[in-house]
Scaffold this motif. Structure first.
Motif, PDB file in Angstrom:
ATOM      1  N   THR A  36      -0.839  -9.237   2.752  1.00 19.79           N
ATOM      2  CA  THR A  36      -1.344  -9.388   1.386  1.00 19.79           C
ATOM      3  C   THR A  36      -2.827  -9.038   1.324  1.00 19.79           C
ATOM      4  O   THR A  36      -3.271  -8.264   0.490  1.00 19.79           O
ATOM      5  CB  THR A  36      -1.127 -10.844   0.900  1.00 19.79           C
ATOM      6  N   MET A  92     -11.675   4.644   5.653  1.00 18.88           N
ATOM      7  CA  MET A  92     -12.022   4.469   4.248  1.00 18.88           C
ATOM      8  C   MET A  92     -13.495   4.126   4.098  1.00 18.88           C
ATOM      9  O   MET A  92     -14.166   4.601   3.192  1.00 18.88           O
ATOM     10  CB  MET A  92     -11.134   3.400   3.624  1.00 18.88           C
ATOM     11  N   PHE A 136      -4.629  -7.273   3.461  1.00 22.86           N
ATOM     12  CA  PHE A 136      -4.867  -5.863   3.769  1.00 22.86           C
ATOM     13  C   PHE A 136      -4.492  -4.983   2.580  1.00 22.86           C
ATOM     14  O   PHE A 136      -5.181  -4.013   2.282  1.00 22.86           O
ATOM     15  CB  PHE A 136      -4.125  -5.429   5.022  1.00 22.86           C
ATOM     16  N   SER A 137      -3.421  -5.345   1.902  1.00 23.49           N
ATOM     17  CA  SER A 137      -3.025  -4.577   0.725  1.00 23.49           C
ATOM     18  C   SER A 137      -4.142  -4.625  -0.316  1.00 23.49           C
ATOM     19  O   SER A 137      -4.492  -3.609  -0.914  1.00 23.49           O
ATOM     20  CB  SER A 137      -1.734  -5.134   0.131  1.00 23.49           C
ATOM     21  N   ALA A 162     -12.301   2.384  -5.156  1.00 20.45           N
ATOM     22  CA  ALA A 162     -13.689   2.809  -4.982  1.00 20.45           C
ATOM     23  C   ALA A 162     -13.771   4.284  -4.585  1.00 20.45           C
ATOM     24  O   ALA A 162     -14.707   4.991  -4.925  1.00 20.45           O
ATOM     25  CB  ALA A 162     -14.369   1.938  -3.936  1.00 20.45           C
ATOM     26  N   MET A 181     -10.436  -0.400  -1.827  1.00 20.30           N
ATOM     27  CA  MET A 181     -11.116   0.765  -1.258  1.00 20.30           C
ATOM     28  C   MET A 181     -10.602   2.047  -1.904  1.00 20.30           C
ATOM     29  O   MET A 181     -11.364   2.970  -2.173  1.00 20.30           O
ATOM     30  CB  MET A 181     -10.928   0.781   0.249  1.00 20.30           C
ATOM     31  N   GLU A 182      -9.308   2.090  -2.154  1.00 22.46           N
ATOM     32  CA  GLU A 182      -8.710   3.260  -2.817  1.00 22.46           C
ATOM     33  C   GLU A 182      -9.356   3.464  -4.183  1.00 22.46           C
ATOM     34  O   GLU A 182      -9.692   4.582  -4.565  1.00 22.46           O
ATOM     35  CB  GLU A 182      -7.203   3.029  -3.024  1.00 22.46           C
ATOM     36  N   ILE A 211      -7.331  -5.196   0.220  1.00 26.78           N
ATOM     37  CA  ILE A 211      -8.498  -4.455   0.713  1.00 26.78           C
ATOM     38  C   ILE A 211      -8.296  -2.962   0.508  1.00 26.78           C
ATOM     39  O   ILE A 211      -9.164  -2.258  -0.010  1.00 26.78           O
ATOM     40  CB  ILE A 211      -8.739  -4.761   2.212  1.00 26.78           C
ATOM     41  N   ILE A 212      -7.128  -2.475   0.890  1.00 33.79           N
ATOM     42  CA  ILE A 212      -6.869  -1.039   0.788  1.00 33.79           C
ATOM     43  C   ILE A 212      -6.857  -0.619  -0.677  1.00 33.79           C
ATOM     44  O   ILE A 212      -7.408   0.420  -1.033  1.00 33.79           O
ATOM     45  CB  ILE A 212      -5.580  -0.664   1.558  1.00 33.79           C
ATOM     46  N   VAL A 265       0.849  -1.192   0.000  1.00 25.88           N
ATOM     47  CA  VAL A 265       0.000   0.000   0.000  1.00 25.88           C
ATOM     48  C   VAL A 265       0.879   1.234   0.000  1.00 25.88           C
ATOM     49  O   VAL A 265       1.959   1.249   0.574  1.00 25.88           O
ATOM     50  CB  VAL A 265      -0.962   0.034   1.204  1.00 25.88           C
TER      51      VAL A 265
END
Lengths: 220, 220
Positions: free
Chosen positions: B136, A145, B138-139, B148, B145-146, B141-142, A96
């Protein structure tokens, strides 16, 4: 190596500190050092790998950026907070791109990432502490988020205004937009609505909160 | 305890497997079992704590839900994927409410969370594997979300359509909206624009992709 008086940060912030051997404590101390960043420094783009970072004083803004330059604040790191997300260099799986900018002169304690990694592997209490930290941060990020995704901007703006300690905010609409992941025009439109409702007085680079009560009723 | 033929999942998915002692391997095997969920089951709201979950076959949709019922797909777990986010019961610091629904009949191997936790603490290779998995996920997911947050819906819709293997999608506009974290009306409006541009033919519960080339040009 950190100074003797700085050990208090480890004692206060590391729940495992008292359980470490004298040698382990020393290893942490030797592999840590203090650093001072001036205001406006982009820590995340530093070529140096920081690993665990303890904020002695100052303020770091942690935020996302889109390709188009839109931003969204995730959280702030202040005195006694611990940052772990600069640790991307030691956790290659963490893909990230989170930005860290100092908002003020900021003094930190940074630990050599390899040293911390070694301690984490050797001591399950350090490993658990690290996991807890990461989970806490990720929970915060995902919550932020989620809010940005699902809660209307009008509501987030009011919440932001209500959270401020001062009645008179010296802030530009551009800065609010960056903080909330929105565009300046959208903030301007929403602030105007709140001004027309008698909640605020908006002027260039300044917002005066006239009535928190009225602001709260706008949330309904 | 899992059957002998199911050990292949451990051998293939656990990079530390060959380094474990015979006793450690046995401990994993004894503390794991297979489970089958029917289609449409909300695994995340199960009172049982699953911990590490390996998908033998089937499909699980992992998504966020807003208070107002808006949804956003994060990723899908399919054959040979490993789920870790059901592990909230063992990681109280992980305060995110992520939903997991089976999209098909889904067969999984679940490991007793306490047993996995114990192995993680005793073996740094298991601990590293767990961390990698979490980072992995969390990356992903973020990143989702980024996207979106920062990528316009019109672009995300086209990307979604281009990703489909079939030219004829049997899907409602409501389902696409849920998947992309949007509202049905917004999807309808955007699909109409794409239809008018000659990219698609939209009918009730069905979308026919007429030209991928034209769809791609709409991204510019």
């Amino acid at each position: 190596m950190i100074k003797k008086e700085d050990r208090i940060y480890f004692e206060k912030l590391f729940p495992f500190w008292e359980k470490l051997t004298h040698q382990e404590k020393n290893y942490f101390i030797i592999n840590s050092r203090t650093m001072t960043f001036t205001k406006g420094v982009d820590i995340s783009s530093s070529p140096e790998c920081f690993g665990l970072t303890i904020i002695k004083n100052g303020k770091i803004r942690v935020f996302l950026t889109s390709k188009e330059g839109k931003e969204l604040s995730l959280f702030f790191l202040e005195t006694m907070d611990i940052g772990v997300l600069t640790a991307q260099c030691i956790y290659p799986k963490l893909q990230v791109s989170i930005n860290l900018h100092t908002e003020e002169v900021t003094e930190v304690i940074v630990m050599n990432p390899e040293a911390f990694s070694l301690m984490r592997k050797r001591n399950s209490e350090v490993s658990d502490f690290n996991m807890d930290l990461i989970y806490t941060r990720f929970s915060e990020i995902i919550e932020q988020m989620e809010t940005a995704l699902f809660v209307p901007l009008s509501v987030r703006l009011i919440r932001y205004l209500l959270k401020q300690e001062k009645k008179e905010l010296i802030i530009t609409q551009e800065e609010i937009a960056r903080h909330l992941g929105s565009a300046r025009e959208v903030i301007t439109r929403n602030l105007k609505l709140l001004q027309n409702a008698g909640c605020l007085q908006v002027s260039r680079g300044k917002i005066q909160i006239l009535s928190e009560e009225k602001l709260k009723t706008m949330l309904d």
